[in-house]
Design an enzyme around this catalytic site. Structure first.
Site, short mmCIF file in Angstrom:
data_model
loop_
_atom_site.label_atom_id
_atom_site.label_comp_id
_atom_site.label_asym_id
_atom_site.label_seq_id
_atom_site.Cartn_x
_atom_site.Cartn_y
_atom_site.Cartn_z
N PRO A 27 -9.55 -3.13 5.19
CA PRO A 27 -9.11 -2.72 3.86
C PRO A 27 -7.60 -2.78 3.71
O PRO A 27 -6.87 -2.35 4.61
CB PRO A 27 -9.62 -1.28 3.74
N CYS A 28 -7.16 -3.30 2.57
CA CYS A 28 -5.73 -3.53 2.39
C CYS A 28 -5.02 -2.40 1.65
O CYS A 28 -3.79 -2.34 1.65
CB CYS A 28 -5.52 -4.84 1.63
#
Ligand SMILES: C[S@@+](CC[C@H](N)C(=O)[O-])C[C@H]1O[C@@H](n2cnc3c(N)ncnc32)[C@H](O)[C@@H]1O
Length: 180
Positions: free
Chosen positions: A79-80
């Site tokens: 996840p960014c």
């Protein structure tokens, strides 16, 4: 090569790596709509996707050891949000930071190679130390963070290992492929 895809979303990177020749033994994702999309494509007989085992659940709880010995390539897009230019930029302090589990996957599977994608925001100055820390962990995945150790102390131990060149155990060469 047999492979595994972490944080698969609806399968964008997984399809790209499958098109490049990798055969996913499992694709892991916890979002039900993303998993439903993959399953729909699987039911429709979409090339590659039809052969995937979709594992819907939290990567943090996943035992990667079941793939050790068969899987030779690990890929995924952790996840960014912790590193994104939008959002709160909490980086390592964000509970959504899944890089520790990307490293754990490498340690438990010991693949021949791995590929992780993320956002450009991760390369910002404010994350420079943590970015280097991610790279060092991927270089030496068996130098594990101790139970109560601050990541900065773990980082210092890794730096020592990198500079001494004497570290034992699993060792990977890690390079950054930056999109312009
Ligand atoms: C940046 S997206 C990956 C996009 C994907 N590589 C693609 O090509 O579409 C990250 C994905 O990780 C999933 N995710 C986040 N935390 C997770 C967790 N703990 N376990 C499983 N999946 C997770 C999110 O639902 C999201 O789909």
């Amino acid at each position: 090569m047999k492979s595994i895809e972490l944080f698969a979303g609806a399968g964008g990177l997984a399809i790209a790596t499958a098109n490049a020749g990798f055969d996913h033994e499992a694709v892991l994702e916890w979002n039900e709509n993303a998993c439903a999309t993959i399953r729909r494509n699987k039911a429709a007989g979409m090339p590659h996707v039809r052969d995937w085992e979709v594992v819907e659940g939290d990567v943090s709880d996943y035992n990667f050891k079941r793939h050790a010995g068969s899987v030779e390539f690990v890929s995924g897009g952790p996840p960014c949000q912790p590193f994104s230019i939008g959002g709160k930029h909490r980086g390592v302090d964000d509970a959504r930071n899944m890089f520790p589990h990307a490293v754990r996957a490498v340690r438990e599977i010991q693949p021949k190679a791995f590929l992780f994608e993320n956002v450009k925001g991760l390369l910002r100055k404010s994350f420079a130390n943590y970015y280097t820390h991610i790279i060092h962990q991927l270089e030496y995945p068996e130098i594990v963070r101790r139970g109560d150790e601050e990541w900065t102390n773990h980082h210092a131990r890794l730096e020592k290992a990198v500079t001494s060149g004497k570290a034992k155990g699993l060792r990977y060469n890690v390079s950054l492929l930056a999109a312009s």
